[in-house]
Design an enzyme around this catalytic site. Structure first.
Site, PDB file in Angstrom:
ATOM      1  N   THR A  29      16.384  39.057  -6.727  1.00 27.42           N
ATOM      2  CA  THR A  29      15.011  39.038  -6.212  1.00 27.42           C
ATOM      3  C   THR A  29      14.931  39.219  -4.704  1.00 27.42           C
ATOM      4  O   THR A  29      13.873  39.550  -4.167  1.00 27.42           O
ATOM      5  CB  THR A  29      14.311  37.721  -6.574  1.00 27.42           C
ATOM      6  N   CYS A  33      15.396  30.041  -1.659  1.00 24.43           N
ATOM      7  CA  CYS A  33      14.567  28.900  -2.063  1.00 24.43           C
ATOM      8  C   CYS A  33      15.183  27.590  -1.628  1.00 24.43           C
ATOM      9  O   CYS A  33      16.368  27.512  -1.278  1.00 24.43           O
ATOM     10  CB  CYS A  33      14.404  28.871  -3.596  1.00 24.43           C
ATOM     11  N   CYS A  37      13.046  24.091  -5.840  1.00 26.81           N
ATOM     12  CA  CYS A  37      12.101  25.132  -6.247  1.00 26.81           C
ATOM     13  C   CYS A  37      11.797  25.033  -7.748  1.00 26.81           C
ATOM     14  O   CYS A  37      12.720  24.933  -8.571  1.00 26.81           O
ATOM     15  CB  CYS A  37      12.661  26.512  -5.932  1.00 26.81           C
ATOM     16  N   ARG A  62      14.302  36.919   1.962  1.00 23.67           N
ATOM     17  CA  ARG A  62      12.995  36.474   2.451  1.00 23.67           C
ATOM     18  C   ARG A  62      12.641  35.133   1.797  1.00 23.67           C
ATOM     19  O   ARG A  62      13.101  34.829   0.690  1.00 23.67           O
ATOM     20  CB  ARG A  62      11.912  37.514   2.162  1.00 23.67           C
ATOM     21  N   CYS A  64      10.852  32.065  -0.170  1.00 27.35           N
ATOM     22  CA  CYS A  64      10.047  31.908  -1.380  1.00 27.35           C
ATOM     23  C   CYS A  64       8.642  31.418  -1.008  1.00 27.35           C
ATOM     24  O   CYS A  64       8.487  30.496  -0.207  1.00 27.35           O
ATOM     25  CB  CYS A  64      10.718  30.910  -2.316  1.00 27.35           C
ATOM     26  N   CYS A  67       8.204  27.586  -3.282  1.00 28.66           N
ATOM     27  CA  CYS A  67       8.760  26.295  -2.805  1.00 28.66           C
ATOM     28  C   CYS A  67       8.665  26.159  -1.292  1.00 28.66           C
ATOM     29  O   CYS A  67       8.825  25.070  -0.750  1.00 28.66           O
ATOM     30  CB  CYS A  67      10.201  26.122  -3.262  1.00 28.66           C
ATOM     31  N   ASP A 420      22.037  -8.084  20.357  1.00 32.33           N
ATOM     32  CA  ASP A 420      20.714  -8.577  19.962  1.00 32.33           C
ATOM     33  C   ASP A 420      20.840  -9.938  19.266  1.00 32.33           C
ATOM     34  O   ASP A 420      21.719 -10.135  18.414  1.00 32.33           O
ATOM     35  CB  ASP A 420      20.059  -7.565  19.025  1.00 32.33           C
TER      36      ASP A 420
END
Length: 454
Positions: A29, A33, A37, A62, A64, A67, A420
């Site tokens: 694709t 993601c 996702c 690139r 998604c 998600c 402390d």
């Protein structure tokens, strides 16, 4: 970087605890993601894993649109690798490289620009400027998704000087145009609303009472499921309201700001104040090894922060050798006397306001008033006043004050407040043989665990 078989199991389970620790790119694709996702899981032979979104983009993938990797908690891939790289990444996320060239930025870090480029190439596989531009684009993508700001205002808020430059950079880095991402067509609102995610677990039951016990009317407020406060810093005035949404592993944040160019650093300060980027599972595993089994170790503890190092330093000085209640009364008096107001809103005093006052209204020893004035003058006369190690040269400031400021003002994960009083008492009662060095690099969270027992 996690091992591939670990990434495989994590993405198939969609376990939110791994969100932001790695990104999954799918060859078929061309999309990358988050591990959570909701899209159908691709075949393993079509998957590649990357430790950062920027590296996935550099490889040609690139983001998604489902998600939305721009909303993932910041990855900690560089943690423990190199302190210079870690600081450079933090400054880039704050937007500092937008206003400087690389040699100036490297000089600020105390290294040469060639060495800095080599450092980024070795650990992240890309140059500092490429990494910074990609972070700007991811931030812009988040604004396009979640706000109603016009595209030209998104460009300004993301650090771009022109819409054309913004459009070109956005398309080059994300393989998308801003208009392809923008889904909302409503008119712009004065209030910016964003979702800030974290990796669970998040122990809000510990953070909420810690913040609530230290709130000052008009400055901040904390109820059962939210925290709000005002702020003034670097000439910018604003406020935010963060609502915890535990079922979605995020805070829904509304921000009002008088200068959009300060939006990105403002969001980074909110993330630090609520401690949204730590891997609490890794912290818990380390602390479990150094604390005895009967110790009631709490999961998901965070470090509730302060807005600035100056505020953290002032609160630390006012809190020297007094109770939380007494310190809060001093802080309230300081804010009511020296802080600016806008209607019902109050703002924490500036270094200039503190330095110009005689502080006689504070009911505490004169030596501590002098220390407070000295710290304020330090902020007015030093170019890098937010380096608390340098405060040790100031009369009245010792290791506890410096470490407390680093813990809450910087969000330093590796500070143990061994001096402390509360920490000492818990150690004596429950863990007399405790070796805090075994908790590195998470000694701040060891401090928070011990405080929770006090």
């Amino acid at each position: 970087m996690l091992q591939p078989h670990t990434c495989q199991r994590a993405r198939r389970s969609r376990d939110a605890r791994f969100d932001g620790q790695f990104f999954t790119a799918v060859l078929t694709t061309g999309i990358y993601c988050r591990s959570i996702c909701p899209a159908p899981s691709p075949k393993e032979e079509n998957v590649r894993y990357y430790p950062s979104a920027a590296q996935a983009a550099q490889a040609g993938f690139r983001p998604c649109l489902r998600c939305r990797p721009d909303c993932a908690p910041n990855s900690a891939v560089w943690n423990g690798v190199d302190t210079t790289l870690s600081r450079a990444i933090a400054l880039i996320h704050r937007g500092d490289l937008q206003d400087q060239n690389l040699p100036e930025f490297a000089e600020r870090l105390g290294v040469g620009d060639r060495y800095l480029r080599q450092l980024f190439q070795k650990h992240l596989g890309l140059s500092p400027k490429t990494y910074a531009l990609y972070q700007q684009c991811l931030f812009a993508k988040q604004l396009l998704h979640q706000t109603q700001l016009p595209i030209h205002q998104v460009a300004v808020a993301s650090g771009f000087n022109s819409v054309r430059r913004f459009n070109d950079c956005f398309q080059k880095n994300l393989k998308l145009t801003p208009t392809q991402v923008r889904r909302q067509t409503n008119p712009a609102s004065e209030t910016i609303q964003l979702d800030l995610s974290y990796r669970p677990p998040y122990n809000w039951d510990q953070v909420q009472p810690f913040l609530a016990a230290r709130t000052i009317e008009g400055l901040d407020a904390c109820d059962a499921n939210s925290y709000r406060r005002t702020f003034q810093h670097d000439g910018v005035t604003g406020s935010f309201h963060a609502i915890h949404q535990p079922t979605k592993n995020r805070f829904q944040v509304s921000i009002e700001l008088d200068d959009l160019q300060a939006l990105r650093p403002t969001i980074q300060r909110i993330r630090r104040l609520l401690d949204l980027d730590v891997d609490s599972e890794a912290v818990f595993a380390t602390l479990r090894e150094c604390l005895p089994e009967p110790f009631p170790l709490k999961q998901g503890l965070r470090i509730p922060g302060q807005w600035t190092m100056f505020e953290a330093g002032v609160r630390a000085v006012l809190g020297q050798q007094v109770t939380v209640v007494a310190a809060k009364k001093l802080v309230r008096t300081l804010i009511e006397t020296l802080g600016e107001t806008q209607g019902s809103q109050r703002f924490f005093p500036t270094p200039r306001a503190v330095a110009a006052a005689d502080l006689s209204f504070l009911k505490m020893p004169q030596s501590r008033k002098n220390t407070l004035a000295t710290l304020a003058h330090h902020y007015l006369t030093h170019p890098e006043p937010d380096q608390p190690e340098a405060w040790l040269a100031l009369k009245g400031i010792g290791p506890w004050t410096v470490n407390y400021a680093k813990l809450r003002g910087r969000g330093d994960p590796d500070v143990f407040l061994g001096g402390d009083l509360g920490v000492k008492k818990v150690v004596q009662q429950h863990t007399p043989d405790l070796d805090p060095n075994r908790a590195a690099p998470w000694r701040s969270y060891l401090t928070m665990q011990l405080w929770s027992m006090y």
